[in-house]
Design an enzyme around this catalytic site. Structure first.
Site, PDB file in Angstrom:
ATOM      1  N   ASP A 190      41.393 -77.331  35.297  1.00 55.21           N
ATOM      2  CA  ASP A 190      41.841 -76.028  35.555  1.00 55.21           C
ATOM      3  C   ASP A 190      41.049 -74.846  34.635  1.00 55.21           C
ATOM      4  O   ASP A 190      39.977 -75.111  34.223  1.00 55.21           O
ATOM      5  CB  ASP A 190      43.203 -75.928  35.731  1.00 55.21           C
ATOM      6  CG  ASP A 190      43.805 -74.489  36.502  1.00 55.21           C
ATOM      7  OD1 ASP A 190      43.632 -74.558  37.400  1.00 55.21           O
ATOM      8  OD2 ASP A 190      44.333 -73.912  35.787  1.00 55.21           O
TER       9      ASP A 190
ATOM     10  N   HIS B  20      45.101 -80.833  43.150  1.00 54.41           N
ATOM     11  CA  HIS B  20      44.808 -80.203  41.877  1.00 54.41           C
ATOM     12  C   HIS B  20      45.253 -80.709  40.708  1.00 54.41           C
ATOM     13  O   HIS B  20      44.348 -80.844  39.604  1.00 54.41           O
ATOM     14  CB  HIS B  20      45.264 -78.740  42.002  1.00 54.41           C
ATOM     15  CG  HIS B  20      44.795 -78.065  40.746  1.00 54.41           C
ATOM     16  ND1 HIS B  20      43.432 -77.384  40.832  1.00 54.41           N
ATOM     17  CD2 HIS B  20      45.360 -77.289  39.848  1.00 54.41           C
ATOM     18  CE1 HIS B  20      43.406 -76.680  39.699  1.00 54.41           C
ATOM     19  NE2 HIS B  20      44.507 -76.418  39.170  1.00 54.41           N
TER      20      HIS B  20
ATOM     21  N   TYR C  15      44.204 -64.504  33.740  1.00 57.32           N
ATOM     22  CA  TYR C  15      43.752 -64.169  35.020  1.00 57.32           C
ATOM     23  C   TYR C  15      43.361 -62.747  35.372  1.00 57.32           C
ATOM     24  O   TYR C  15      42.638 -62.266  36.099  1.00 57.32           O
ATOM     25  CB  TYR C  15      44.867 -64.499  36.383  1.00 57.32           C
ATOM     26  CG  TYR C  15      44.855 -65.790  36.585  1.00 57.32           C
ATOM     27  CD1 TYR C  15      44.368 -66.687  37.501  1.00 57.32           C
ATOM     28  CD2 TYR C  15      45.841 -66.634  35.883  1.00 57.32           C
ATOM     29  CE1 TYR C  15      44.238 -67.855  37.624  1.00 57.32           C
ATOM     30  CE2 TYR C  15      46.171 -68.125  36.267  1.00 57.32           C
ATOM     31  CZ  TYR C  15      45.204 -68.603  37.042  1.00 57.32           C
ATOM     32  OH  TYR C  15      45.457 -70.073  37.232  1.00 57.32           O
TER      33      TYR C  15
END
Length: 291
Positions: free
Chosen positions: A104, A268, A212
């Site tokens: 990730d 994921h 982010y």
């Protein structure tokens, strides 16, 4: 925290002007592991003891996470700083290079580090994170991926994402792991509590979200060359609801020595859902490349 607790030791390293926490086990060449969001070193709990048989395994808490320093400035959470952190960890531990493993966000950092310091990466292993060029392409032109990445736009807002994640004792953390997982038994309640506790540390949540909030800086304009001298393995859980499998297609255009292994019954959170298979693929790749 888990049945494996006690098989590793804690450490701290000064890197790039901050102090980063890590967990380590084993001796030998360095294997450095970088976790993703919303995790910490604990996401590698099934890999650490396995590869400590042959390596000095170091699973770090990225800046802003868990026990590592949490700079308050938003600009502290940009890729340039993350790459400098990794370089500082390697040299701070007394090594010149490492096997670099990332998942990730940790995988995104690993990709960028391999481009910036290819001589410091003996082998690269990334999990459920596409090559940056493929992700940028998808954000521009793949409607399905745009929809999957809705949360990245939500995280751009001030304060509201923090409130949403904190709501009902960080219920969003539990939902992220258990609802996304293909194997619903992969995460115990103790695992979930560990992730909640790490996220709840003072300053951690905003720091985690700042990754982010800066993600689009330079992403769309970056020009990616071919990664020449870094053997690379991508492991991909096909049940990933955040990142589509199609993002893996064509990666060999950007990496000279590349292979991908898919795992059908994993999400994921691939290295936590299917640790034995992930460990097998990692070991096969490492042994193949090392002869």
């Amino acid at each position: 925290m888990s049945v494996l607790e006690g098989t590793w030791t804690d450490g701290y390293v000064n890197a790039n002007g901050i102090t980063l926490h890590y967990v380590t086990q084993g001796e030998g060449p360095l294997m450095l592991m970088l976790h993703g969001f919303p995790e910490f070193w604990y996401s590698w709990r099934y890999q650490i003891p396995e590869f400590a048989k042959d390596f000095k395994v170091v699973a770090v808490d990225l800046r802003g996470y868990n026990e590592s320093d949490k700079p308050k400035e938003s600009d502290a959470y940009v890729m340039e700083e993350f790459v400098k952190d990794v370089e500082g960890i390697i040299t701070g531990l007394g090594y010149e290079s490492c096997v670099l493993v990332g998942h990730d966000w940790g995988g995104a950092i690993a990709w960028c580090f391999a481009y910036a310091y290819p001589e410091k990466v003996e082998q690269l292993i990334v999990m459920n994170i596409p090559h940056p060029a493929k992700f940028a392409e998808a954000i521009r032109s793949n409607p399905q991926q745009m929809l999957r990445s809705w949360y990245m736009l939500f995280f751009q807002l001030p304060e509201l994402p923090e409130l949403a994640i904190q709501f009902r004792d960080y219920q969003a953390i539990e939902i992220a792991f258990k609802d996304m997982a293909v194997n619903k038994n992969a995460f115990t309640q103790a695992d979930i509590e560990a992730y909640k506790d790490a996220t709840a540390k003072r300053g951690a949540l905003t720091a985690m979200l700042n990754y982010y909030r800066n993600v689009f800086r330079g992403l769309m304009s970056e020009q990616w060359s071919v990664l020449e001298d870094v053997p690379t393995l991508m492991i991909w859980g096909e049940g990933d609801s955040a990142l589509g499998k199609e993002l893996t297609y064509g990666t060999d255009q950007y990496v000279r020595d590349f292979q991908v292994r898919y795992i059908s019954n994993a999400s994921h959170w691939v290295q936590q859902e299917e640790p034995e298979l992930v460990n097998q693929f990692m070991r096969e790749f490492l042994e193949e490349e090392r002869g």
